[in-house]
Design an enzyme around this catalytic site. Structure first.
Site, PDB file in Angstrom:
ATOM      1  N   TYR A  56       4.820  -5.697  -3.742  1.00 19.44           N
ATOM      2  CA  TYR A  56       5.948  -7.423  -3.806  1.00 19.44           C
ATOM      3  C   TYR A  56       7.349  -6.492  -3.957  1.00 19.44           C
ATOM      4  CZ  TYR A  56       1.539  -7.983  -5.492  1.00 19.44           C
ATOM      5  OH  TYR A  56       0.144  -8.511  -5.699  1.00 19.44           O
ATOM      6  N   HIS A 145      -4.499  -1.017  -5.848  1.00 17.54           N
ATOM      7  CA  HIS A 145      -4.621  -2.340  -5.065  1.00 17.54           C
ATOM      8  C   HIS A 145      -4.841  -1.941  -3.523  1.00 17.54           C
ATOM      9  CE1 HIS A 145      -0.571  -5.635  -4.093  1.00 17.54           C
ATOM     10  NE2 HIS A 145      -1.821  -5.746  -4.133  1.00 17.54           N
TER      11      HIS A 145
END
Length: 339
Positions: A56, A145
């Site tokens: 992110y 992830h």
């Protein structure tokens, strides 16, 4: 805000959690001040579970979240981050970069590149790097992830290393976070994960997770954190041009969302409230993860999580064919049983 414990771990999460992708400048820039105010508003609303990832904003989300939490009592909140993408500087010797990172969805300078790595070394290195960016003493939950294209290494190397880190007490709970159910179902069946993060696949518009994943998680005592309950925007504000899974929504999906909204309006319930609360009908769901880029959005999410929803609304949605008959429905006391 009620709390629940993840799987067989001792790690608690609040039923509403803050996703910090937007704090990494997801699609558009967010100022440092607005990022801090977002975390403050979530905290004031009772949220005590915060999720981030190196992906992110090339670490920006981790840095901002860590700064916003640094002066909070460490035992009062739970923090998760993710492994799988290592960040490597671009032009390490010259300090140069190659434009922006918008191709990956983040309005930040492309000072680093993402390197997929689900090796044991990659897991340890990612955790160390995240702790440095966060400036905190520990990470409570670590998720693999998006290992979609790295299944063999994720199961053969990354997961065993996470299990070792948990055994060493470095991490309290481990799991995987994805936008699909098949591989998460395998994690639930074949490993000893505490939690899986399911994004976009258990919502008012998509109940894919109900087929195998959620029942199996409940049977095996694995917790599920549900993200993407707005399906990237369509269930927050259904209108022409709204997005579903980060692409323009098909007309049939828009029509369905508008029908759900109309039913909600008859009961005086905001569609956002129904979207946030729907997953709590299933006993495997421990928390709903909602992203926010401003204090007002964080406060609104908390208000929607607490909004009173009559049981008749859920039954009406079933009768109208807008929810499947086998989808468990939230009750007025869905927060009971929390620890």
């Amino acid at each position: 805000m009620q709390r629940r414990t993840l799987g067989r771990s001792t790690v608690p999460v609040t039923t509403l959690s803050l996703g910090a992708a937007a704090l990494g400048n997801l699609f558009t820039e967010v100022s440092d001040e607005a990022a801090a105010e977002t975390v403050d508003a979530a905290w004031e609303s009772g949220v005590r579970y915060f999720d981030t990832a190196p992906h992110y904003g090339l670490g920006l989300s981790e840095r901002r979240l860590g700064a916003a939490l640094r002066n909070r009592p460490r035992d009062e909140y739970t923090l998760s981050t993710k492994i799988g993408r290592l960040l490597r500087p671009v032009g390490e010797n010259s300090g140069a970069n190659s434009g922006d990172d918008l191709a990956n969805g983040f309005a930040v300078p492309a000072t680093h590149r993402r390197v997929w790595d689900f090796s044991a070394y990659g897991v340890r290195s990612s955790i160390e790097d995240s702790l440095t960016r966060l400036g905190l003493d520990r990470i409570d939950i670590a998720y693999l992830h998006d290992p979609d294209d790295h299944e063999k290494q994720a199961f053969g190397s990354a997961y065993p290393e996470l299990e070792r880190l948990r055994g060493e007490g470095i991490i309290g709970a481990i799991g995987a976070g994805m936008n699909q159910t098949r591989m998460l179902d395998r994690f639930v069946r074949e490993t000893d994960v505490d939690v899986v993060l399911l994004a976009g696949r258990y919502s008012l518009l998509d109940q894919t997770g109900l087929t195998y994943l959620l029942p199996e998680a409940a049977r095996r005592g694995v917790s599920v954190v549900v993200g993407g309950v707005f399906n990237s925007g369509l269930l927050a504000d259904p209108r022409p041009g709204a997005t579903f899974d980060y692409a323009p929504a098909a007309q049939d999906l828009l029509d369905r969302a508008l029908r759900i909204k109309a039913q909600c309006q008859e009961f005086g319930v905001p569609l956002r409230a129904a979207a946030i609360q729907f997953p709590f009908g299933h006993p495997a769901v421990a928390s709903v993860l909602v992203g926010a880029r401003s204090a007002s959005e964080a406060a609104d999410a908390a208000a929607m999580a607490r909004h009173d929803i009559p049981a008749d609304l859920w039954h009406r949605l079933r009768e109208a064919g807008l929810l499947p008959w086998d989808a468990p429905l939230p009750t007025a006391d869905w927060t009971k049983g929390a620890s």
